[in-house]
Enzyme design. Structure first.
Site, PDB file in Angstrom:
ATOM      1  N   ARG A  49       0.837  -1.211   0.000  1.00 51.19           N
ATOM      2  CA  ARG A  49       0.000   0.000   0.000  1.00 51.19           C
ATOM      3  C   ARG A  49       0.870   1.258   0.000  1.00 51.19           C
ATOM      4  O   ARG A  49       0.542   2.255  -0.658  1.00 51.19           O
ATOM      5  CB  ARG A  49      -0.967  -0.006   1.193  1.00 51.19           C
ATOM      6  N   LYS A 148      -2.567   7.031   1.319  1.00 50.97           N
ATOM      7  CA  LYS A 148      -2.326   7.318   2.736  1.00 50.97           C
ATOM      8  C   LYS A 148      -1.228   8.383   2.789  1.00 50.97           C
ATOM      9  O   LYS A 148      -0.046   8.093   2.954  1.00 50.97           O
ATOM     10  CB  LYS A 148      -1.924   6.027   3.462  1.00 50.97           C
ATOM     11  N   GLU A 181     -16.034   6.783   6.439  1.00 49.74           N
ATOM     12  CA  GLU A 181     -15.250   6.084   7.464  1.00 49.74           C
ATOM     13  C   GLU A 181     -15.066   7.033   8.632  1.00 49.74           C
ATOM     14  O   GLU A 181     -15.536   8.164   8.601  1.00 49.74           O
ATOM     15  CB  GLU A 181     -13.913   5.642   6.888  1.00 49.74           C
TER      16      GLU A 181
HETATM   17  N1  PXG Z   1      -9.211   5.072   7.578  1.00 53.16           N
HETATM   18  C1  PXG Z   1      -8.296   6.037   7.760  1.00 53.16           C
HETATM   19  C2  PXG Z   1      -8.605   7.408   7.317  1.00 53.16           C
HETATM   20  C3  PXG Z   1      -7.074   5.720   8.354  1.00 53.16           C
HETATM   21  O1  PXG Z   1      -6.160   6.669   8.531  1.00 53.16           O
HETATM   22  C4  PXG Z   1      -7.811   3.430   8.586  1.00 53.16           C
HETATM   23  C5  PXG Z   1      -8.995   3.806   7.962  1.00 53.16           C
HETATM   24  C6  PXG Z   1      -7.595   2.011   8.941  1.00 53.16           C
HETATM   25  O2  PXG Z   1      -6.693   1.407   8.031  1.00 53.16           O
HETATM   26  P1  PXG Z   1      -5.756   0.203   8.458  1.00 53.16           P
HETATM   27  O3  PXG Z   1      -4.996  -0.127   7.235  1.00 53.16           O
HETATM   28  O4  PXG Z   1      -4.878   0.707   9.566  1.00 53.16           O
HETATM   29  O5  PXG Z   1      -6.640  -0.889   8.901  1.00 53.16           O
HETATM   30  C7  PXG Z   1      -6.818   4.412   8.777  1.00 53.16           C
HETATM   31  C8  PXG Z   1      -5.508   4.081   9.401  1.00 53.16           C
HETATM   32  C9  PXG Z   1      -3.855   6.734  14.762  1.00 53.16           C
HETATM   33  C10 PXG Z   1      -3.795   6.499  13.307  1.00 53.16           C
HETATM   34  O6  PXG Z   1      -2.861   7.266  15.291  1.00 53.16           O
HETATM   35  C11 PXG Z   1      -4.652   5.623  12.673  1.00 53.16           C
HETATM   36  C12 PXG Z   1      -4.566   5.451  11.292  1.00 53.16           C
HETATM   37  C13 PXG Z   1      -3.639   6.138  10.614  1.00 53.16           C
HETATM   38  C14 PXG Z   1      -2.813   6.996  11.244  1.00 53.16           C
HETATM   39  C15 PXG Z   1      -2.863   7.182  12.595  1.00 53.16           C
HETATM   40  O7  PXG Z   1      -4.879   6.421  15.372  1.00 53.16           O
HETATM   41  N2  PXG Z   1      -5.445   4.590  10.724  1.00 53.16           N
END
Ligand code: PXG
Length: 289
Positions: A49, A148, A181
């Site tokens: 990713r 991301k 989301e």
């Molecule tokens: N949506 C968004 C907008 C995200 O940033 C997720 C969904 C979940 O994706 P994954 O691949 O992790 O299952 C994310 C990712 C934090 C933090 O500090 C969390 C994310 C990214 C950066 C920081 O809580 N989540």
């Protein structure tokens, strides 16, 4: 110890330039990755990713896939950690003032490995409070939500709204007013035994935890569909839960003051939490082998 451009440095010496376009323009990409029991969970998927995000913003990481995986594991080992969180950041690198990324010679690759502060245990037991945020999820016609990137300001704005409302997380709608989301997590609902989650086309990050939970649910024989969800679908759900690398699988107790189901984590959520936990404890890339 922090990895910066090929070197492992003590935290106080781990620095980037004030001319780094990651700082000046949010020009870069990142991943948040977890490791459990000395194994990195879904490392390949996260690195894939990262490369897709970099490709989309025309950023050359300057290292191959295997070298980035090695940098992640080396950094964890250098800190003698067994359970924790990795923040992998690739910035455009240092360049002059001015937007052009071509002013930056090489990307900077940074790996931070640390312990993670999760939501408190009671949130996993009792569920989270969610609210709808006024800040919308940016759409694919500006920057694809699948990237991301280091531009998290709209998520930060939404998080400020959620905290101001006394909630732990905020739901971001897309420009159609449908649920996309949360600020850092994907959303799932359970209604009459059927699980639904917004499709990637609703303008979401294609979460790795989301993909894992979709597979786990189907393997367990649940019907799971990716479909557009409105706030109504969440208000009237039997269960709502969130997924993310940081949050893992976490139940929702109340959304916009509506109690979800009977206000307690439901059976499907509990089953997914258990299945996810056993998967993370038993799979992943060995760090110390
Ligand atoms: N949506 C968004 C907008 C995200 O940033 C997720 C969904 C979940 O994706 P994954 O691949 O992790 O299952 C994310 C990712 C934090 C933090 O500090 C969390 C994310 C990214 C950066 C920081 O809580 N989540």
């Amino acid at each position: 110890m922090v990895y910066v451009d090929g070197q492992l440095l003590p935290e106080k010496d781990a620095k980037v330039s004030v001319f780094d376009h990651g700082l000046l323009y949010g020009d870069g990409v990142f991943e948040g990755i977890r490791f459990y029991n000395s194994r990195v969970f879904k490392l390949e998927e996260h690195i894939d990713r990262l490369y897709d995000s970099a490709k989309a913003i025309h950023l050359d990481i300057g290292m191959d896939h295997a070298a980035v995986c090695a940098a992640v594991c080396d950094t964890i080992r250098a800190n003698d950690l067994h359970d924790g969180y990795v923040r992998l950041v690739v910035t455009r690198g240092a360049g002059g003032l001015g937007l052009s990324p071509y002013r930056c010679e090489t990307a900077s690759v940074i790996v931070i490995a640390s312990k993670i502060t999760l939501y408190p245990e009671e949130n996993y037991r009792d569920g989270l409070k969610l609210v709808t945020c006024a800040t919308r999820r940016p759409t694919a016609d500006s920057l694809s939500p699948a990237v991301k990137s280091l531009n998290y300001l709209s998520n930060v704005m939404a998080k400020i709204e959620a905290i101001a409302a006394g909630a732990e997380e905020g739901v971001m709608l897309n420009t159609q007013g449908l649920v996309s989301e949360c600020t850092g997590d994907n959303v799932f609902v359970v209604k009459d035994g059927k699980i639904s989650t917004p499709p990637v086309s609703a303008g979401i990050l294609d979460g790795i935890t989301r993909r894992v939970v979709i597979d786990l649910a189907r393997e367990a024989g649940h019907e799971l569909v990716e479909r557009d969800l409105s706030r109504y679908d969440l208000y009237t759900a039997d269960e709502v839960f969130l997924t993310g690398t940081a949050a893992e699988v976490i139940p929702v107790r109340v959304y916009d003051e509506r109690e979800i189901g009977d206000g307690k984590p439901g059976p499907v959520t509990t089953e997914m939490m258990t299945a996810f936990r056993s998967l993370v404890e038993s799979t992943g890339t060995e760090i110390y082998s």
